[in-house]
Design an enzyme around this catalytic site. Structure first.
Site, PDB file in Angstrom:
ATOM      1  N   TYR A  33      71.775  54.094  -3.930  1.00 21.24           N
ATOM      2  CA  TYR A  33      70.448  53.508  -3.762  1.00 21.24           C
ATOM      3  C   TYR A  33      70.097  53.271  -2.297  1.00 21.24           C
ATOM      4  CZ  TYR A  33      69.391  52.407  -8.663  1.00 21.24           C
ATOM      5  OH  TYR A  33      69.086  52.476 -10.000  1.00 21.24           O
ATOM      6  N   LYS A  85      84.400  57.443 -10.496  1.00 23.29           N
ATOM      7  CA  LYS A  85      84.556  58.874 -10.746  1.00 23.29           C
ATOM      8  C   LYS A  85      85.591  59.365  -9.726  1.00 23.29           C
ATOM      9  CE  LYS A  85      83.333  62.707 -12.844  1.00 23.29           C
ATOM     10  NZ  LYS A  85      83.600  62.978 -14.255  1.00 23.29           N
ATOM     11  N   ASP A 113      81.985  58.750 -17.028  1.00 26.07           N
ATOM     12  CA  ASP A 113      81.582  59.539 -18.203  1.00 26.07           C
ATOM     13  C   ASP A 113      82.315  59.047 -19.458  1.00 26.07           C
ATOM     14  OD1 ASP A 113      83.938  60.477 -17.049  1.00 26.07           O
ATOM     15  OD2 ASP A 113      83.490  62.607 -17.281  1.00 26.07           O
ATOM     16  N   ASP A 161      73.472  50.907 -13.223  1.00 26.84           N
ATOM     17  CA  ASP A 161      72.096  51.056 -13.703  1.00 26.84           C
ATOM     18  C   ASP A 161      72.101  51.821 -15.023  1.00 26.84           C
ATOM     19  OD1 ASP A 161      69.225  51.017 -13.545  1.00 26.84           O
ATOM     20  OD2 ASP A 161      69.318  53.126 -12.975  1.00 26.84           O
ATOM     21  N   ASP A 202      71.745  50.169 -19.197  1.00 23.18           N
ATOM     22  CA  ASP A 202      70.709  50.606 -20.148  1.00 23.18           C
ATOM     23  C   ASP A 202      71.367  51.150 -21.416  1.00 23.18           C
ATOM     24  OD1 ASP A 202      68.574  50.054 -18.399  1.00 23.18           O
ATOM     25  OD2 ASP A 202      67.517  51.900 -18.949  1.00 23.18           O
TER      26      ASP A 202
HETATM   27  C1  IPM Z   1      66.860  48.141 -12.983  1.00 25.33           C
HETATM   28  C2  IPM Z   1      65.733  49.090 -12.667  1.00 25.33           C
HETATM   29  C3  IPM Z   1      65.627  49.232 -11.156  1.00 25.33           C
HETATM   30  C4  IPM Z   1      66.931  49.833 -10.663  1.00 25.33           C
HETATM   31  C5  IPM Z   1      64.415  50.054 -10.671  1.00 25.33           C
HETATM   32  C6  IPM Z   1      63.121  49.498 -11.196  1.00 25.33           C
HETATM   33  C7  IPM Z   1      64.380  50.173  -9.181  1.00 25.33           C
HETATM   34  O1  IPM Z   1      65.913  50.298 -13.314  1.00 25.33           O
HETATM   35  O2  IPM Z   1      66.800  46.988 -12.530  1.00 25.33           O
HETATM   36  O3  IPM Z   1      67.788  48.535 -13.689  1.00 25.33           O
HETATM   37  O4  IPM Z   1      67.105  51.060 -10.706  1.00 25.33           O
HETATM   38  O5  IPM Z   1      67.790  49.066 -10.216  1.00 25.33           O
HETATM   39 MN    MN Z   2      67.651  50.341 -14.656  1.00 29.48          MN
END
Ligand code: IPM
Ligand code: MN
Length: 373
Positions: A141, A189, A221, A245, A249
């Site tokens: 990032y 990784k 992975d 990240d 999710d």
């Molecule tokens: C998160 C989001 C952010 C990230 C974006 C909105 C920049 O996806 O907080 O997970 O990638 O960190």
């Molecule tokens: Mn995210």
């Protein structure tokens, strides 16, 4: 207890879910005689529209002068064509950097009331309680150089870590594991990337300071697969920024909806609290947004910035109670599920907020009655 909180509700569903979280914080403050001061500022797309920048200096100044920052969401479809440095997301990344928190705590819990919402079988998710400690200030990032040369057709990002950056986030992970089930899974990784070899070697170094905590390593992975197959085997998971990240999710599948996941970032000058879900512009203003991620984020604020553990637990229990009673926003409603349809009550964002509020009140009244006896 006194607390100055900067509210940056941002874009899309950000304002509507944040409103419900703030209502809960106000109620908790009132019940306990605490003074919470709220200061609303712009971030993301709304800030670009008003001031031409996703992080106006007034927002940054207010955030730095506060004890905690509560964010809704940033991003919107109409700004997607902007280069990364001018997008709403750039405001969030800059805010993260300026506030300095490097350890982003993302709990992922299997709520039994939502067990039918997950595509995973209940017997797989039952009892899962995972805490991601995502490194938030380095890695792909923020690594330099970064570029996209449209003439040559070459784009570049850099996955960068220093030993210091890994040491500090690993220590947070081990400290938290000590208060939980004493297991850390480090994600990397290392079979391909030097950055991951540094990551693994450094986490091993930190592990020697915590002989009571078990350390395991997983390639990212394989980790993605194990999270779905055996979520109960995880306690604290510590991944670099992008891996975290993605995995956090993915772990929303265990809970049943991304709309349920909270997060809090600690370790810097000012802690930053934000639900994991995004701005969901397609449902903004429709009353469909799930405010529970934002409300659980407020609970993390109570725990990590206000030191109000009992109150944080009360909010978390209130959410649990409301779910057990069958109240659902659309993202967690399963009208098709056998035996469930009749018991479920589909509510709007605001109604869900009100239900949690009265559940918090009920829990607190019960406590006071018990104390009085
Ligand atoms: C998160 C989001 C952010 C990230 C974006 C909105 C920049 O996806 O907080 O997970 O990638 O960190
Ligand atoms: Mn995210």
């Amino acid at each position: 207890m006194q607390l100055k909180i900067t509210i940056v509700a941002g874009d899309g569903i950000g304002p509507e879910v944040t409103r419900e979280a703030v209502t809960i914080l106000k109620a908790v403050a009132e019940m306990g005689g605490h003074s919470f001061e709220f200061n609303e500022q712009l971030i993301g797309g709304v800030a670009i529209k008003a001031h031409g920048t996703p992080l106006p200096s007034a927002t940054l100044d207010a955030a730095l002068a506060s004890d905690a920052v509560l964010l809704g969401a940033v991003g919107g479809n109409e700004l997607n064509s902007l280069p990364p440095s001018q997008r709403p997301e750039a405001g969030l990344l800059q805010l993260r950097q300026e506030l300095g928190g490097f350890a982003n705590l993302r709990p992922s819990i299997a709520y039994s009331a939502l067990s039918n919402n997950s595509p995973l079988r209940a017997e797989v998710t039952e009892g899962a309680d995972i805490l991601f400690v995502r490194e938030l200030l380095s890695g792909l990032y923020f690594g330099q150089p970064r570029s996209w040369n449209k003439d040559t057709g070459v784009a570049l990002n850099t996955m960068y870590y220093t030993r210091e950056e890994v040491l500090r986030v690993a220590r947070v992970a081990f400290d938290l594991a000590r208060k939980r089930r004493k297991k850390v899974t480090s994600v990397d990784k290392a079979n391909v990337l030097e950055v991951s070899q540094l990551w693994r070697a450094t986490v091993i170094e930190v592990a020697s300071e915590y002989p009571d905590v078990t350390l395991e390593h997983q390639y990212v992975d394989a980790c993605a697969m194990h999270l779905m197959n055996t979520p109960r085997n995880f306690d604290v998971v510590v991944p670099e920024n992008l891996f975290g990240d993605i995995l956090s999710d993915a772990a929303a599948v265990i809970t049943g909806s991304l709309g349920m996941l909270p997060s809090g970032t600690i370790g810097g000058k000012v802690n930053l609290y934000e639900p994991v879900h995004g701005s969901a512009p397609d449902i903004a203003g429709t009353g469909k947004a799930n405010p529970l991620g934002a409300i659980l984020t407020a609970a993390m604020l109570l725990r990590h910035s206000a030191g109000l553990e009992q109150e944080a637990l009360a909010v978390e229990n209130a959410v649990n109670n409301v779910l057990s009673q069958g109240h659902r926003t659309v993202d967690i409603a399963r009208s098709g599920a056998a035996g469930q349809a009749s018991k479920q009550n589909v509510v709007t964002t605001q109604e869900m907020g009100k239900l949690v509020l009265s559940a918090v009140n009920e829990i607190s009244n019960r406590k006071h009655t018990l104390h009085a006896v």
